[in-house]
Design an enzyme around this catalytic site. Sequence first.
Site, short mmCIF file in Angstrom:
data_model
loop_
_atom_site.label_atom_id
_atom_site.label_comp_id
_atom_site.label_asym_id
_atom_site.label_seq_id
_atom_site.Cartn_x
_atom_site.Cartn_y
_atom_site.Cartn_z
N SER A 259 0.86 -1.18 0.00
CA SER A 259 0.00 0.00 0.00
C SER A 259 0.89 1.24 0.00
CB SER A 259 -0.91 0.02 1.23
OG SER A 259 -0.13 0.15 2.41
N LYS A 260 0.27 2.40 -0.05
CA LYS A 260 1.04 3.65 -0.16
C LYS A 260 1.93 3.90 1.05
CE LYS A 260 -1.94 6.14 -3.40
NZ LYS A 260 -2.71 7.36 -3.67
N ARG A 261 1.62 3.26 2.18
CA ARG A 261 2.47 3.48 3.36
C ARG A 261 3.87 2.88 3.16
NH1 ARG A 261 -0.88 -0.63 5.08
NH2 ARG A 261 0.12 -2.54 5.81
N HIS A 262 3.99 1.98 2.18
CA HIS A 262 5.30 1.38 1.92
C HIS A 262 6.14 2.22 0.96
CE1 HIS A 262 2.89 -2.35 2.99
NE2 HIS A 262 3.86 -2.33 3.88
N GLY A 263 5.51 3.22 0.34
CA GLY A 263 6.20 4.04 -0.67
C GLY A 263 5.31 4.18 -1.89
#
Length: 488
Positions: A259-263
């Site tokens: 997800s976007k929290r990973h980059g």
Amino acid sequence: MKIRTRFAPSPTGFMHVGNLRTALYEYLVAKHEGGDFILRIEDTDQERFVEGATDVIYNTLKTAGITHDEGPDKPGDCGPYVQSERLSLYKPYAEQLVKEGKAYYCFCSKERLAALRESAPEGTVVGYDRHCRDLPQDEIDGKLASGVPYVIRQKSPLTGESTYVDAVYGEITIKNEELDDQILIKEDGFPTYNFANVIDDHTMGITHVVRGSEYLTSTPKYNALYEAFGWEIPTYIHLPLIMGKSVDENGETVVSKLSKRHGSTGFFDLVNEGFLPQAIINYIALLGWAPAGEYENREIFTMDELIRAFDIHGISKSPSVFDYDKLEWMNAEYIKAMSSEEFLSYAKPYYDDLGLGSQHYELLEEMLKPRITRFPQITEKLQFVKELENYSVELFVHKKSKSSIESSREILNDVIPMLDGCSWDRESITSLLTEYAAAKEYKNALVMWPVRIAAAGVAVTPGGCAEVLLLLGKEEALRRLDLGLSKL
């Protein structure tokens, strides 16, 4: 039988790497066997529709080098290829199933359905209770005549098991009691995603359906529709999840769905960060697939090589982890393999911003090509050319070269006038500084360090002392060396 696959994205304005991998695998499955790859836009979910999102889909596929054979912009014999333009197609199929006793009208109000959900024990998922499944025909006729709103639901089997074979995961069996009577046609007359998907795939001649493993357990519902119509069930190829790595508050590495929290997880987000489209595609191809035979253990592929090498049997059942460091490495390999002309085409905007002219292009390529993993790094690595930072005098102190404030002051005092009378080319500058070091019985590093620090104002530069001086030009370089001496 000619293989036909399809990519059927919803126009939501964003192309996640998971969606892109699905498109790539669908393309490779078809092209490996000389088949067709179809683009279909599934835009019936108007709540999620984003203006201009269809262009994002086209641009992503084009930039990624994934070329469709048929689609909204390439009409074939199975159009239209936009789902909202096919609306008149779906309801007659649903009505056919109703007549054959394989689907039914459901008149339950939204309030009744909400009450069903609210009355369920906490933590349980409640499906439809099949209240309208066996209504008397006269009651159905009366409600239809009175204009009572309805949906059309599929009659799922109530007992036994449903089994199918997936090309990746093998035999999958689901208890029929776990299948709900899914809606085929919504109250507004629009088809549900699941129903339209089956109708579209059949009428477009799709032979292989490639999608995420989250659909493994719901596939029996699709198959029940194929069987209800007497149609051939396609080959299913379910793909493993793509995971991301993060670090929790205890410093432990945690793996979870990407997800976007990973980059960055969007294709163009990665491109804007400086990852090359061909490197992204190459990397994504290896997220869940391993080449075999003559291609075993190989990591760098062109698209044509991927088409030749791709085999369904190489797809893994296990989730894969999106490793940004590995993508960075692969991007660097693509940069290193570039011709001078291609390298310059990517690097020139950054050179122009730094005020570096064509006289430096050959030197810059030599300095940067082995040292960058993404082109935007050029700005950071060469920022000293544009602006000299107000650096600390402590930068002149370096244990490895044994440089000190005193030695740096002496060296700059000696070499500045010598450089002022020197020809401004790499060989002359290097010879001058190394000959000075030899005459003083100094190591070259002791001499080069203070000259480079004074010229660049930073401890790390992509090139050595002579290269830094050349990029600055004689006048600017000498000005900075004088400033450095003043600091000392």
